[in-house]
Enzyme design. Structure first.
Site, short mmCIF file in Angstrom:
data_model
loop_
_atom_site.label_atom_id
_atom_site.label_comp_id
_atom_site.label_asym_id
_atom_site.label_seq_id
_atom_site.Cartn_x
_atom_site.Cartn_y
_atom_site.Cartn_z
N ASP A 178 0.84 -1.19 0.00
CA ASP A 178 0.00 0.00 0.00
C ASP A 178 0.87 1.25 0.00
OD1 ASP A 178 -2.70 -1.01 0.07
OD2 ASP A 178 -2.24 -1.80 2.06
N ASP A 229 -10.02 -5.39 -0.27
CA ASP A 229 -8.93 -4.87 0.55
C ASP A 229 -9.50 -4.07 1.72
OD1 ASP A 229 -6.61 -3.71 1.53
OD2 ASP A 229 -6.06 -2.69 -0.33
ZN ZN Z 1 -4.24 -2.03 -0.45
#
Ligand code: ZN
Length: 208
Positions: A26, A166
């Site tokens: 991320d 997610d």
């Molecule tokens: Zn992510």
């Protein structure tokens, strides 16, 4: 990897290489989301010891500027947000031209129908089940219906598009999410904060 112990990334990577299917990174720029995570030095360090494909999720305002560099760093998949790039076709094609799977991500407050015009241009879509920006948030239940709606559209048009989900994924919701149509599950804190992260991944597989 956002929930990993960065002081012990080598050990964390051993576990991930042994147990996970993908390594989800991320990347946050502090502008698109109100948080900053990590950049190229960390991604490149992870790439050096990654034995599973790297899945780079760009939560940044200008993904076009950096997509090529993440591809060079070894990303096998790159996703970026439709909210950041409302006209995403050119960038999706560029990512694919680099031999990288291209994904389009959306936050929980964006209607999933906004993805539909671009389904021919993507390898996967990333449905956020929490708001992008921080690890450790609780799963938003409305995500089930959103994933099912995207799956129905993909099936209706007979497309080959995978659905990644997610945020807040754990052994409690993974089976239902697979039934909804998701096939890639990003688990951060539920794995890394578990007493035995490797066993937690095994457990999540067993309950699917
Ligand atoms: Zn992510």
């Amino acid at each position: 990897m956002l929930s990993a112990d960065f002081l012990d990334l080598g050990k964390e990577m051993e576990m991930v290489n042994a147990k996970a299917d993908l390594i989800h990174l991320d990347v946050m720029d502090g502008v698109f989301v109100p948080n900053i995570s990590f950049g190229f030095p960390v991604v490149e360090a992870i790439a050096r010891c990654a034995r599973k494909p790297m899945d780079v999720h760009l939560m940044i305002t200008d993904p076009a500027k950096y997509a090529e560099r993440f591809a060079s760093a070894g990303a096998a998949m790159i996703s970026f947000h439709l909210e950041a790039v409302p006209e995403p076709v050119e960038l999706l094609r560029k990512i694919r031209s680099l031999g990288v799977k291209a994904g389009l991500a959306i936050n929980p407050d964006i209607p999933v129908e906004r993805l539909f015009p671009f389904l021919e241009e993507v390898d996967f879509v990333l449905i956020m089940s929490v708001f992008a920006g921080f690890g450790g948030q609780s799963f938003i239940e409305a995500s089930h219906g959103r994933i099912a709606a995207v799956r129905d559209e993909i099936e209706r048009r007979s497309l080959d598009v995978a659905i990644e989900v997610d945020g807040g994924i754990s052994s409690r919701n993974i089976a239902a999410l697979e039934k909804d149509g998701a096939s890639m599950f990003v688990a951060g804190s539920s794995v890394f904060k578990a007493e035995d992260p490797a066993a937690e991944i095994d457990f999540m597989r067993s309950v699917r």
